[in-house]
Design an enzyme around this catalytic site. Structure first.
Site, PDB file in Angstrom:
ATOM      1  N   GLU A   1      10.108 142.198 -39.070  1.00 41.00           N
ATOM      2  CA  GLU A   1      11.077 142.454 -40.148  1.00 41.00           C
ATOM      3  C   GLU A   1      10.317 142.497 -41.456  1.00 41.00           C
ATOM      4  O   GLU A   1       9.414 141.672 -41.685  1.00 41.00           O
ATOM      5  CB  GLU A   1      12.104 141.316 -40.175  1.00 41.00           C
TER       6      GLU A   1
ATOM      7  N   HIS B   1       9.889 141.224 -51.258  1.00 39.12           N
ATOM      8  CA  HIS B   1      11.100 140.423 -51.084  1.00 39.12           C
ATOM      9  C   HIS B   1      11.828 140.116 -52.389  1.00 39.12           C
ATOM     10  O   HIS B   1      13.016 140.382 -52.531  1.00 39.12           O
ATOM     11  CB  HIS B   1      10.752 139.113 -50.363  1.00 39.12           C
TER      12      HIS B   1
ATOM     13  N   GLU C   1      14.796 145.569 -43.719  1.00 34.85           N
ATOM     14  CA  GLU C   1      15.887 145.002 -44.523  1.00 34.85           C
ATOM     15  C   GLU C   1      15.919 145.680 -45.875  1.00 34.85           C
ATOM     16  O   GLU C   1      14.954 145.598 -46.648  1.00 34.85           O
ATOM     17  CB  GLU C   1      15.731 143.488 -44.689  1.00 34.85           C
TER      18      GLU C   1
ATOM     19  N   ASP D   1      11.012 143.600 -45.891  1.00 37.50           N
ATOM     20  CA  ASP D   1      12.007 143.892 -46.935  1.00 37.50           C
ATOM     21  C   ASP D   1      11.533 145.078 -47.769  1.00 37.50           C
ATOM     22  O   ASP D   1      10.338 145.206 -48.047  1.00 37.50           O
ATOM     23  CB  ASP D   1      12.150 142.681 -47.864  1.00 37.50           C
TER      24      ASP D   1
ATOM     25  N   HIS E   1       9.015 137.472 -39.020  1.00 38.10           N
ATOM     26  CA  HIS E   1       9.752 137.523 -40.288  1.00 38.10           C
ATOM     27  C   HIS E   1       8.815 137.813 -41.458  1.00 38.10           C
ATOM     28  O   HIS E   1       7.844 137.084 -41.665  1.00 38.10           O
ATOM     29  CB  HIS E   1      10.448 136.173 -40.505  1.00 38.10           C
TER      30      HIS E   1
HETATM   31  O1  G3P Z   1      16.594 139.768 -42.325  1.00 42.57           O
HETATM   32  C1  G3P Z   1      16.489 138.401 -42.093  1.00 42.57           C
HETATM   33  C2  G3P Z   1      15.999 137.670 -43.306  1.00 42.57           C
HETATM   34  O2  G3P Z   1      14.833 138.287 -43.750  1.00 42.57           O
HETATM   35  C3  G3P Z   1      17.021 137.615 -44.415  1.00 42.57           C
HETATM   36  O3  G3P Z   1      16.637 136.812 -45.490  1.00 42.57           O
HETATM   37  O4  G3P Z   1      15.682 136.359 -47.705  1.00 42.57           O
HETATM   38  O5  G3P Z   1      14.214 136.292 -45.712  1.00 42.57           O
HETATM   39  O6  G3P Z   1      15.058 138.456 -46.573  1.00 42.57           O
HETATM   40  P1  G3P Z   1      15.333 136.995 -46.391  1.00 42.57           P
HETATM   41 MG    MG Z   2      14.288 139.846 -45.123  1.00 44.51          MG
END
Ligand code: G3P
Ligand code: MG
Length: 248
Positions: free
Chosen positions: A45, A60, A120, A47, A18
């Site tokens: 993952e 993020h 994302e 952002d 993550h």
């Molecule tokens: O995509 C899963 C997760 O990353 C969603 O929440 O706020 O960590 O981007 P966040």
């Molecule tokens: Mg995310």
């Protein structure tokens, strides 16, 4: 709306790093991608959002304060000014000087490390379509393994733009605790390949409901072994974790 035939069969792992692997390296950085790969992650993952001059960068928050030495909104800073900041020392002095990567720079490392990628789309307010289009444009120059790419978003507009511009790349519908009652209609409309849920907030009943949709359910953000065992035993395909080594 066109029905997309021949969606790729995603090769999803049980654990996805993550934001890279956010417990061990500053989130959404190149050093974080390497750290995740070093731990044995096969997918990560990250952002993405746009700078003021419309460059997709891996970031993020909508604002700079938490993870950089800058201040203000990401949407108000040019790439050149963002590159003068650093995104490591808030996490630990040994990471001082770590830059905010562009999507392009991140892709080079992801491909070098042979990782699967969940991008994302996390646009700054009102930049949903342009963020998606700019990110897809860059991805189209780099990515040729559709079974190892998942585009996800909480924003319906972003996923619609993905469906329009790159229908053959898999989409994941992100849902939070306050998910819309008609989420199944939205998922069908967007022809999503996965449903990505808050695995810490979800109740037994809700989890059954998500699983009953028939697409792989992915769960963020799981850093606890008991929760991981519960979700996986119920049928959750993959979890996003800041501490992927707990489950690898
Ligand atoms: O995509 C899963 C997760 O990353 C969603 O929440 O706020 O960590 O981007 P966040
Ligand atoms: Mg995310």
């Amino acid at each position: 709306m066109v029905h997309v035939k021949n969606m790729p069969k995603l090769i999803l792992p049980s654990v996805i790093g993550h934001r890279g692997c956010a417990a061990y390296a500053p989130e959404n950085t190149l050093v974080g991608i390497h750290a995740a790969a070093d731990l044995g992650c096969t997918w990560i993952e990250l952002d993405v959002k746009l700078t003021k001059d419309s460059v997709p960068v891996i970031f993020h928050d909508d604002t700079l304060e938490r993870t950089t030495n800058g201040a203000g909104k990401v949407a108000d800073i040019t790439l050149a000014a963002l590159k003068d900041l650093e995104a490591g020392s808030w996490f630990g002095e040994s990471f001082s000087g770590e830059p905010v990567p562009t999507l392009e720079e991140a892709l080079e490392v992801i491909i070098e490390r042979d990782l699967g990628f969940n991008l994302e789309l996390k646009p700054c307010p009102s930049r949903e379509i342009e963020t998606t289009e700019a990110a897809l444009d860059i991805l189209s120059h780099y990515w040729d393994e559709p079974e190892k790419l998942l585009l996800s978003s909480f924003q319906i507009q972003c996923l619609e733009a993905c469906l329009d511009a790159a229908p053959e790349w898999a989409r994941g519908l992100l849902l939070d605790e306050e998910f819309a009652e008609n989420w199944q209609d939205i998922a069908r409309h967007l022809q999503v390949s996965t449903v990505n849920i808050d695995g810490n907030a979800v109740t037994d009943e809700q989890l059954e409901y998500f699983l009953s949709y028939g697409k792989p359910v992915l769960s963020y953000t799981i850093n606890d072994e008991e929760r991981y065992d519960y979700l996986r035993a119920r049928g959750v395909k993959s979890v996003f974790s800041d501490m992927p080594d707990l489950f690898l």
